[in-house]
Motif scaffolding. Structure first.
Motif, PDB file in Angstrom:
ATOM      1  N   LEU A  82     -50.316 -55.766 -16.074  1.00 55.30           N
ATOM      2  CA  LEU A  82     -51.473 -54.993 -15.609  1.00 55.30           C
ATOM      3  C   LEU A  82     -52.773 -55.480 -16.237  1.00 55.30           C
ATOM      4  CD1 LEU A  82     -52.220 -52.626 -13.727  1.00 55.30           C
ATOM      5  CD2 LEU A  82     -52.084 -51.129 -15.725  1.00 55.30           C
ATOM      6  N   TYR A  85     -55.248 -58.118 -14.808  1.00 58.88           N
ATOM      7  CA  TYR A  85     -56.367 -57.765 -13.928  1.00 58.88           C
ATOM      8  C   TYR A  85     -57.549 -57.355 -14.817  1.00 58.88           C
ATOM      9  CZ  TYR A  85     -53.012 -57.294 -10.048  1.00 58.88           C
ATOM     10  OH  TYR A  85     -52.055 -57.508  -9.091  1.00 58.88           O
ATOM     11  N   LEU A 177     -54.154 -51.083  -4.520  1.00 55.77           N
ATOM     12  CA  LEU A 177     -53.242 -50.687  -5.582  1.00 55.77           C
ATOM     13  C   LEU A 177     -51.789 -50.980  -5.243  1.00 55.77           C
ATOM     14  CD1 LEU A 177     -54.921 -47.393  -6.815  1.00 55.77           C
ATOM     15  CD2 LEU A 177     -54.934 -49.651  -7.894  1.00 55.77           C
ATOM     16  N   VAL A 180     -51.216 -54.147  -6.834  1.00 50.63           N
ATOM     17  CA  VAL A 180     -51.019 -53.983  -8.274  1.00 50.63           C
ATOM     18  C   VAL A 180     -49.583 -53.553  -8.563  1.00 50.63           C
ATOM     19  CG1 VAL A 180     -51.703 -52.647 -10.299  1.00 50.63           C
ATOM     20  CG2 VAL A 180     -53.442 -53.451  -8.698  1.00 50.63           C
ATOM     21  N   SER A 183     -47.112 -56.281  -8.465  1.00 49.96           N
ATOM     22  CA  SER A 183     -47.180 -57.205  -9.602  1.00 49.96           C
ATOM     23  C   SER A 183     -46.485 -56.638 -10.834  1.00 49.96           C
ATOM     24  CB  SER A 183     -48.640 -57.537  -9.933  1.00 49.96           C
ATOM     25  OG  SER A 183     -49.291 -56.447 -10.558  1.00 49.96           O
ATOM     26  N   PRO A 191     -51.801 -61.352 -10.958  1.00 52.39           N
ATOM     27  CA  PRO A 191     -52.725 -61.701  -9.875  1.00 52.39           C
ATOM     28  C   PRO A 191     -53.068 -63.173  -9.885  1.00 52.39           C
ATOM     29  CG  PRO A 191     -53.884 -60.588 -11.651  1.00 52.39           C
ATOM     30  CD  PRO A 191     -52.412 -60.473 -11.949  1.00 52.39           C
ATOM     31  N   TRP A 350     -55.530 -58.148  -3.959  1.00 54.96           N
ATOM     32  CA  TRP A 350     -55.477 -58.295  -5.413  1.00 54.96           C
ATOM     33  C   TRP A 350     -56.858 -58.314  -6.044  1.00 54.96           C
ATOM     34  CZ3 TRP A 350     -57.855 -62.557  -7.545  1.00 54.96           C
ATOM     35  CH2 TRP A 350     -58.155 -63.595  -6.670  1.00 54.96           C
ATOM     36  N   LEU A 352     -59.056 -56.142  -5.777  1.00 59.94           N
ATOM     37  CA  LEU A 352     -59.374 -54.751  -6.095  1.00 59.94           C
ATOM     38  C   LEU A 352     -60.717 -54.342  -5.491  1.00 59.94           C
ATOM     39  CD1 LEU A 352     -57.967 -54.509  -9.735  1.00 59.94           C
ATOM     40  CD2 LEU A 352     -56.786 -54.226  -7.561  1.00 59.94           C
TER      41      LEU A 352
END
Length: 506
Positions: A82, A85, A177, A180, A183, A191, A350, A352
């Protein structure tokens, strides 16, 4: 004549130079104050500023997992995946002209991943206790000195674990999301490497970019070819040199935009129901056992309706049934729901941020007959095809991000005051995922509501099933579980009536 032209060119050059000098000075001041960072887009700034005492702009999610997962293993996965990102390791710094994403010094993942203990002996068992805790978390502001997200782990829940997630909407929308989530799970990947970006583009650039991109599958299902045609046509607004061959299409689109703008501005008030009023800022959440996606597809195919038609008809029926049970007869009534529509290609999720518009859908909650109701929902969905309203709503959010908060609240209030609910329908993975060796059994989420909207309905397809979730303000809907409990019976009625229709010749 020549003198006037020269004077005009000189004035324009002077204005551009002045704007450049102001931008340079602003960057210098911000750097001196330690505020250097990536500027937040205008749309994301609007979401940041939409927080209020009655509604916080957080996307809330819950995973249930079997077998249980370990806290330390979760911290390691978050740190490895996480925090790759940038948004998830940055906090927000606001200033007079907007906000910036700034790296958080000395960030410890354990500040953001916390353990939870549910009270024992609560009526309704562990699920009721988890729902109550999630409702509390939905109105617990995030610390602005840290990144705007939190993971809350209940290590022992129903034979496994439960993970509650809070992410501020300024970080990303629901579609982003999903990227996310993919991932984070076992077998997921961080990412893609991205090049350093300059200052965030202004609203006009983002609007033009969104209009230049083809709608994703989710958008196409809702708005079909006319929506894509609108995207192509609006490119002419950004590049008038594209040629005269697009003038007729542009004229048609201008007419449509004018009509859609008027429709947004002149929306009539919703029918008065118990679900519309002044929220008080206490949240209740609920969810139910998922429905099989194959059965929903079969009913839709038999009735020549889309899956969305079936789901939204069930939502309308469940809300109507809830109101009847509360002594609020919905006969002849309808309520407006804002439905998000994705405006970006999935391969860019990705990155965001927020890249979606909103379209108002009026739900026929007063129609009790399931067959009559689903065809009315289909008719209304058909009427929205080709609408430019999602693009206009995106533009409104961009403009709102340019305004001071009181003016932003006034502008966005035009929508929320005429809306009862927000409904989000997000397609998730077709197969069940695994996370830290455990199976992700159920996946729920709840969308934030802005202004005076007190009801949110979320629909998520996952693992061959469809999951419904409801979040509601306690003053307007103290028992959202009763809405949730009506979904399955409403679908069952629709399914039985479908089977009883005279399909054959004899």
């Amino acid at each position: 004549m020549a003198t006037r032209i020269v004077r005009s060119v000189a004035q324009q050059a002077a204005r551009r130079a002045a704007r450049g000098a102001v931008k340079q000075a602003t960057r210098a001041v911000r750097g001196a104050l330690g505020l250097a960072g990536e500027r937040m887009s205008k749309v994301d700034t609007a979401w940041l500023r939409m927080d209020s005492e009655r509604n916080l702009m957080m996307i809330i999610g819950v995973w249930t997992l079997r077998p249980r997962i370990d806290y330390e293993a979760l911290c390691r996965r978050v740190e490895e995946r996480l925090l790759k990102y940038p948004r998830f390791r940055q906090h927000v710094v606001e200033d007079a002209t907007g906000a910036s994403w700034v790296d958080t010094p000395g960030l410890d993942v354990r500040q953001l991943v916390v353990r939870e203990k549910l009270p024992r002996g609560r009526a309704g068992g562990e699920q009721a206790a988890l729902q109550a805790r999630v409702g509390q978390l939905a109105m617990q502001p995030l610390d602005r000195q840290l990144p705007l997200w939190r993971f809350h782990l209940v290590e022992d829940f129903d034979g496994g674990s439960a993970l509650a997630v809070r992410i501020h909407h300024c970080i990303a929308d629901g579609i982003a999301l999903i990227s996310v989530v993919l991932s984070l799970v076992d077998g997921g990947a961080p990412p893609p490497q991205r090049r350093a970006r300059g200052p965030a583009p202004d609203g006009g650039h983002w609007i033009a970019e969104s209009l230049l991109k083809p709608f994703t599958d989710l958008s196409v299902k809702a708005f079909d070819a006319a929506g894509a045609g609108a995207a192509r046509s609006l490119h002419l607004l950004d590049d008038p040199r594209a040629g005269l061959e697009g003038s007729l299409e542009l004229a048609r689109l201008a007419y449509q935009v004018a009509g859609d703008s008027a429709a947004l501005l002149l929306m009539p008030d919703d029918s008065k129901t118990l679900l519309k009023g002044q929220p008080e800022g206490r949240k209740r959440v609920a969810w139910c056992a998922p429905l099989p996606l194959d059965e929903i597809k079969a009913v839709g195919k038999a009735l020549n309706c889309s899956i969305n038609d079936v789901l939204l008809s069930c939502v309308s029926g469940a809300i109507g049934e809830y109101l009847r049970g509360q002594g609020d007869d919905p006969a002849g009534k309808e309520i407006r729901a804002m439905v998000p529509v994705n405006l970006r290609p999935m391969e860019q999720a990705w990155k965001l941020g927020n890249r979606f518009g909103m379209v108002p859908l009026v739900l026929p909650i007063g129609i009790e007959n399931p067959i009559e109701r689903i065809y009315e929902v289909r008719r209304r969905m058909e009427a929205l095809k080709g609408s430019t309203q999602p693009l206009l709503a995106f533009a409104v959010l961009t403009v709102a991000g340019l305004l001071v908060k009181p003016a932003q609240d006034l502008l966005l209030g035009l929508f929320s005051d005429k809306t009862t609910a927000v409904i989000t329908n997000v397609p998730g993975p077709r197969e069940k995922l695994r996370f830290l060796g455990a199976t992700l059994e159920q996946c729920m989420f709840w969308v934030p509501q802005s202004g005076n909207i007190g009801l949110g309905v979320s629909i998520l397809s996952y693992g061959g099933n469809v999951q419904f979730g409801v979040i509601a303000d306690a003053a307007l809907c103290p028992q959202p579980q009763k809405i949730i409990d009506a979904f399955a019976p409403e679908f069952a009625k629709l399914s039985w009536l479908t089977l009883m229709l005279p399909w054959g010749d004899g």
